[in-house]
Design an enzyme around this catalytic site. Structure first.
Site, PDB file in Angstrom:
ATOM      1  N   ASP A  56       0.911  -1.322   0.055  1.00 36.95           N
ATOM      2  CA  ASP A  56       0.002  -0.029   0.142  1.00 36.95           C
ATOM      3  C   ASP A  56       0.709   1.009   0.160  1.00 36.95           C
ATOM      4  O   ASP A  56       1.919   1.136   0.726  1.00 36.95           O
ATOM      5  CB  ASP A  56      -0.857  -0.043   1.244  1.00 36.95           C
ATOM      6  CG  ASP A  56      -1.990   1.185   1.063  1.00 36.95           C
ATOM      7  OD1 ASP A  56      -3.324   0.505   1.141  1.00 36.95           O
ATOM      8  OD2 ASP A  56      -1.882   2.207   0.998  1.00 36.95           O
ATOM      9  N   ILE A  57       0.522   2.294  -1.086  1.00 39.75           N
ATOM     10  CA  ILE A  57       1.374   3.414  -0.845  1.00 39.75           C
ATOM     11  C   ILE A  57       1.312   4.377   0.382  1.00 39.75           C
ATOM     12  O   ILE A  57       2.331   5.155   0.489  1.00 39.75           O
ATOM     13  CB  ILE A  57       1.061   4.291  -2.267  1.00 39.75           C
ATOM     14  CG1 ILE A  57       2.128   5.102  -2.883  1.00 39.75           C
ATOM     15  CG2 ILE A  57      -0.331   5.101  -2.033  1.00 39.75           C
ATOM     16  CD1 ILE A  57       1.735   5.694  -4.130  1.00 39.75           C
ATOM     17  N   ASN A 117     -13.018  -2.946   2.698  1.00 40.13           N
ATOM     18  CA  ASN A 117     -13.602  -1.386   2.792  1.00 40.13           C
ATOM     19  C   ASN A 117     -14.830  -1.535   1.931  1.00 40.13           C
ATOM     20  O   ASN A 117     -14.265  -1.777   0.643  1.00 40.13           O
ATOM     21  CB  ASN A 117     -12.998  -0.313   2.985  1.00 40.13           C
ATOM     22  CG  ASN A 117     -11.933  -0.224   4.161  1.00 40.13           C
ATOM     23  OD1 ASN A 117     -12.203  -0.559   5.175  1.00 40.13           O
ATOM     24  ND2 ASN A 117     -10.948   0.258   3.755  1.00 40.13           N
ATOM     25  N   GLN A 164     -14.721   3.271   1.393  1.00 36.47           N
ATOM     26  CA  GLN A 164     -13.936   2.648   0.266  1.00 36.47           C
ATOM     27  C   GLN A 164     -13.442   3.888  -0.678  1.00 36.47           C
ATOM     28  O   GLN A 164     -14.379   4.516  -1.122  1.00 36.47           O
ATOM     29  CB  GLN A 164     -14.723   1.669  -0.623  1.00 36.47           C
ATOM     30  CG  GLN A 164     -13.908   0.935  -1.786  1.00 36.47           C
ATOM     31  CD  GLN A 164     -14.747  -0.169  -2.447  1.00 36.47           C
ATOM     32  OE1 GLN A 164     -15.987  -0.119  -2.071  1.00 36.47           O
ATOM     33  NE2 GLN A 164     -14.271  -0.825  -3.286  1.00 36.47           N
ATOM     34  N   HIS A 209     -10.663  -5.233  -3.093  1.00 34.35           N
ATOM     35  CA  HIS A 209      -9.573  -5.398  -2.843  1.00 34.35           C
ATOM     36  C   HIS A 209      -9.383  -5.719  -1.332  1.00 34.35           C
ATOM     37  O   HIS A 209     -10.361  -5.153  -0.580  1.00 34.35           O
ATOM     38  CB  HIS A 209      -8.304  -4.166  -2.970  1.00 34.35           C
ATOM     39  CG  HIS A 209      -8.798  -2.896  -2.584  1.00 34.35           C
ATOM     40  ND1 HIS A 209      -9.678  -1.986  -3.102  1.00 34.35           N
ATOM     41  CD2 HIS A 209      -8.539  -2.178  -1.496  1.00 34.35           C
ATOM     42  CE1 HIS A 209      -9.958  -0.985  -2.351  1.00 34.35           C
ATOM     43  NE2 HIS A 209      -9.084  -1.016  -1.514  1.00 34.35           N
ATOM     44  N   HIS A 248      -7.233  -5.444   2.382  1.00 39.70           N
ATOM     45  CA  HIS A 248      -6.159  -4.979   3.247  1.00 39.70           C
ATOM     46  C   HIS A 248      -5.233  -6.068   4.020  1.00 39.70           C
ATOM     47  O   HIS A 248      -6.091  -6.685   4.853  1.00 39.70           O
ATOM     48  CB  HIS A 248      -6.340  -3.886   4.063  1.00 39.70           C
ATOM     49  CG  HIS A 248      -7.185  -2.671   3.039  1.00 39.70           C
ATOM     50  ND1 HIS A 248      -6.029  -1.503   2.937  1.00 39.70           N
ATOM     51  CD2 HIS A 248      -7.943  -2.367   2.561  1.00 39.70           C
ATOM     52  CE1 HIS A 248      -6.753  -0.682   2.209  1.00 39.70           C
ATOM     53  NE2 HIS A 248      -8.097  -1.008   1.814  1.00 39.70           N
TER      54      HIS A 248
HETATM   55  P1  AMP Z   1      -9.526   1.560   0.324  1.00 39.33           P
HETATM   56  O1  AMP Z   1      -9.884   2.917   0.832  1.00 39.33           O
HETATM   57  O2  AMP Z   1      -9.988   0.559   1.032  1.00 39.33           O
HETATM   58  O3  AMP Z   1     -10.506   1.639  -1.202  1.00 39.33           O
HETATM   59  O4  AMP Z   1      -8.057   1.300   0.089  1.00 39.33           O
HETATM   60  C1  AMP Z   1      -7.392   2.044  -0.873  1.00 39.33           C
HETATM   61  C2  AMP Z   1      -6.017   1.898  -0.699  1.00 39.33           C
HETATM   62  O5  AMP Z   1      -5.271   2.066  -1.798  1.00 39.33           O
HETATM   63  C3  AMP Z   1      -5.489   2.914   0.256  1.00 39.33           C
HETATM   64  O6  AMP Z   1      -5.136   2.485   1.438  1.00 39.33           O
HETATM   65  C4  AMP Z   1      -4.371   3.719  -0.583  1.00 39.33           C
HETATM   66  O7  AMP Z   1      -3.513   4.105   0.284  1.00 39.33           O
HETATM   67  C5  AMP Z   1      -4.272   2.551  -1.592  1.00 39.33           C
HETATM   68  N1  AMP Z   1      -3.438   2.940  -2.750  1.00 39.33           N
HETATM   69  C6  AMP Z   1      -4.013   3.986  -3.499  1.00 39.33           C
HETATM   70  N2  AMP Z   1      -3.291   4.182  -4.779  1.00 39.33           N
HETATM   71  C7  AMP Z   1      -2.480   3.212  -4.690  1.00 39.33           C
HETATM   72  C8  AMP Z   1      -1.130   3.129  -5.420  1.00 39.33           C
HETATM   73  N3  AMP Z   1      -0.904   3.803  -6.586  1.00 39.33           N
HETATM   74  N4  AMP Z   1      -0.361   1.931  -5.098  1.00 39.33           N
HETATM   75  C9  AMP Z   1      -0.728   1.450  -3.962  1.00 39.33           C
HETATM   76  N5  AMP Z   1      -1.581   1.807  -3.162  1.00 39.33           N
HETATM   77  C10 AMP Z   1      -2.381   2.649  -3.406  1.00 39.33           C
END
Ligand code: AMP
Ligand code: ZN
Length: 115
Positions: free
Chosen positions: A30-31, A86, A93, A99, A101
């Site tokens: 996760d970024i 989420n 979300q 996806h 976590h």
């Molecule tokens: P959600 O809030 O459950 O939809 O989670 C989305 C997740 O994607 C968040 O934890 C972000 O930090 C992560 N995210 C968004 N863009 C990227 C990316 N380019 N590479 C890796 N993780 C990402």
């Protein structure tokens, strides 16, 4: 989906730190990590949430979850981890591509769900 960030990561159009890939899913860092170890396990098929799943999506997601259990030790999650999906607006979300976590690498606080 053309404008989906996770579809672009899966295609390789956006870079990611990838830890695992098979025909059904990828596992990336996760970024913006919320724990010492924070991975995203992303099924390759694009759909937003449980509400949008087909029966075959459900079978594939089950296989992905089983695989997550198998590879968890190689991700440094041998001591356990928290598994979070989420869903939708109230679930906060932010990326509309289902996806999972995987959070770990430390003892995790109890989440404070209510603000
Ligand atoms: P959600 O809030 O459950 O939809 O989670 C989305 C997740 O994607 C968040 O934890 C972000 O930090 C992560 N995210 C968004 N863009 C990227 C990316 N380019 N590479 C890796 N993780 C990402
Ligand atoms: Zn997508």
């Amino acid at each position: 989906m053309e404008d989906c960030i996770f579809c672009k990561i899966i295609k390789g159009d956006i870079p990611s730190t990838k830890y695992y890939e098979d025909d059904l899913m990828i596992v990336i860092a996760d970024i913006a990590p919320k724990a010492k170890k924070h991975y995203l396990a992303i099924p390759k098929k694009h759909y937003k949430s449980f509400t949008d799943m087909t029966d075959s999506d459900a079978i594939e997601l089950g296989k992905c979850i089983k695989k997550v259990g198998e590879i968890a030790p190689s991700l440094g999650l041998e001591n356990g981890f928290r598994f979070v999906i989420n869903q939708g607006d109230d679930g906060m979300q932010t990326v509309p591509h289902l996806h999972m976590h995987l959070l770990g690498g430390q003892k995790l606080d109890e989440p404070n769900y209510c603000k």
